[in-house]
Design a protein around this motif. Structure first.
Motif, PDB file in Angstrom:
ATOM      1  N   THR A  31      -5.634  -7.525   5.140  1.00  0.00           N
ATOM      2  CA  THR A  31      -4.215  -7.853   5.086  1.00  0.00           C
ATOM      3  C   THR A  31      -3.997  -9.341   5.299  1.00  0.00           C
ATOM      4  N   TYR A  48      -8.084  -1.542   5.620  1.00  0.00           N
ATOM      5  CA  TYR A  48      -7.552  -2.510   4.669  1.00  0.00           C
ATOM      6  C   TYR A  48      -7.780  -3.939   5.164  1.00  0.00           C
ATOM      7  N   HIS A  55     -13.827  -0.953  -3.723  1.00  0.00           N
ATOM      8  CA  HIS A  55     -13.793  -0.673  -2.295  1.00  0.00           C
ATOM      9  C   HIS A  55     -15.200  -0.343  -1.804  1.00  0.00           C
ATOM     10  N   ASN A  83       0.843  -1.197   0.000  1.00  0.00           N
ATOM     11  CA  ASN A  83       0.000   0.000   0.000  1.00  0.00           C
ATOM     12  C   ASN A  83       0.877   1.245   0.000  1.00  0.00           C
ATOM     13  N   ASN A 143      -4.264  -9.132   0.713  1.00  0.00           N
ATOM     14  CA  ASN A 143      -4.127  -7.682   0.857  1.00  0.00           C
ATOM     15  C   ASN A 143      -5.069  -6.969  -0.108  1.00  0.00           C
ATOM     16  N   HIS A 144      -5.869  -6.030   0.424  1.00  0.00           N
ATOM     17  CA  HIS A 144      -6.827  -5.317  -0.426  1.00  0.00           C
ATOM     18  C   HIS A 144      -7.373  -4.129   0.367  1.00  0.00           C
ATOM     19  N   ILE A 145      -7.584  -3.007  -0.301  1.00  0.00           N
ATOM     20  CA  ILE A 145      -8.318  -1.924   0.343  1.00  0.00           C
ATOM     21  C   ILE A 145      -9.717  -2.433   0.688  1.00  0.00           C
ATOM     22  N   HIS A 146     -10.224  -2.051   1.856  1.00  0.00           N
ATOM     23  CA  HIS A 146     -11.598  -2.437   2.176  1.00  0.00           C
ATOM     24  C   HIS A 146     -12.536  -1.242   2.067  1.00  0.00           C
TER      25      HIS A 146
END
Length: 308
Positions: free
Chosen positions: A150, A148, A249, A111, A196-199
């Motif tokens: 993770t 995020y 998102h 990120n 891993n990803h933006i939430h």
């Protein structure tokens, strides 16, 4: 514990397929306003210089680009760079609209984080005292926090506390982490979910009444609530989550977040439904997914019909 370098969340940058379309969408759904520039757009909630940058994704996937924080008052970029490099992290300098330049770092999950110098508002009055002919009736109060997913929450905890000096607020079990840099409960959070990803990007509203108006508003444009309204036990805020599926998102509307006492002690909440929502129901499992299949499952209300 490392000294704190940042004082608040300043803006987020989002890569979009079409800047004109995204500008109109954020204006329509969130009541934000701003200006289209040469190749990008700046947007704001109220009177801040900006809190959202929309950039063309080009050959990249439309997604979160970076999250930017303001440095502590009086802390210059050169000083912050020396301190961060002394803590063992690489830093590069980038151009930032309006703010001229910033420091770019990358956390262990990949990120991107940008640091900019503090700028006091041009008008020191409360936002409700400042006249405007551009702010619509429904609009957020401010961009409040970022969350995020993770694959390694402990690694993220170590990096943000040791490199940037973020402060631990609370845990939920061993997989949920909330961090702060000002008296508000959190400005950043991580949930360990195996990838891993933006939430979500979270926008603060005035109260529960404005949340009701906001949810009625987005419903008219075909956006439905995936989870909410809820009362988070940990952090105490009222919250509702809906998808901005174009950039993968969620948007959170929230209000009534806990303000920390000066002597706040971090607490480890049990990983149970009450910590997540004192009103009872947990989110559907699609809440942690961003595939077209997950979005379709929500549209079909699969989780309500107990279908596999």
């Amino acid at each position: 514990m490392a000294n704190k370098l940042c004082m608040n969340l300043q803006h987020v940058s989002v890569l979009v397929a079409d800047v004109d379309e995204a500008f109109a969408r954020y204006e329509k759904l969130l009541g934000m306003h701003g200006e289209k520039m040469d190749g990008y757009a700046l947007m704001r909630c109220m009177h801040e210089d900006f809190c959202l940058i929309l950039k063309p994704a080009g050959d990249k996937k439309p997604f979160l680009d970076y999250v930017a924080y303001e440095l502590e008052p009086g802390l210059r970029l050169a000083e912050a760079r020396r301190e961060i490099e002394a803590r063992g992290e690489r830093v590069t300098e980038i151009d930032v609209p309006v703010r001229e330049s910033g420091l770019l770092l990358t956390d262990p999950d990949g990120n991107r984080v940008v640091l900019v110098e503090r700028r006091r508002p041009k008008d020191p009055r409360s936002p409700v005292m400042i006249p405007s002919d551009r702010i619509p009736g429904f609009h957020p109060r401010r961009l409040g926090h970022v969350n995020y997913l993770t694959e390694n929450v402990k690694r993220q905890y170590d990096w943000y506390t040791q490199i940037l000096g973020f402060k631990l607020t609370d845990w939920i079990g061993e997989a949920g982490l909330w961090l702060h840099i000002d008296p508000r409960h959190h400005v950043l959070a991580f949930l360990e979910k195996g990838y891993n990803h933006i939430h979500h990007l979270a926008f603060e509203l005035v109260d529960f009444g404005q949340m009701r108006a906001g949810l009625d508003h987005i419903a008219r444009y075909g956006r439905h609530v995936t989870w909410g309204p809820v009362r988070h036990g940990m952090a105490q805020n009222l919250a509702s989550y809906w998808r901005m599926w174009e950039e993968e998102h969620f948007i959170e509307f929230y209000c009534d977040m806990q303000v920390l006492d000066a002597d706040h002690e971090p607490f480890v909440h049990p990983d149970d439904p009450y910590a997540s929502n004192t009103w009872g129901i947990l989110p559907p499992r699609t809440y942690f997914m961003f595939t077209p299949e997950a979005i379709q499952m929500e549209r079909d209300q699969v989780y309500a019909y107990l279908m596999p």
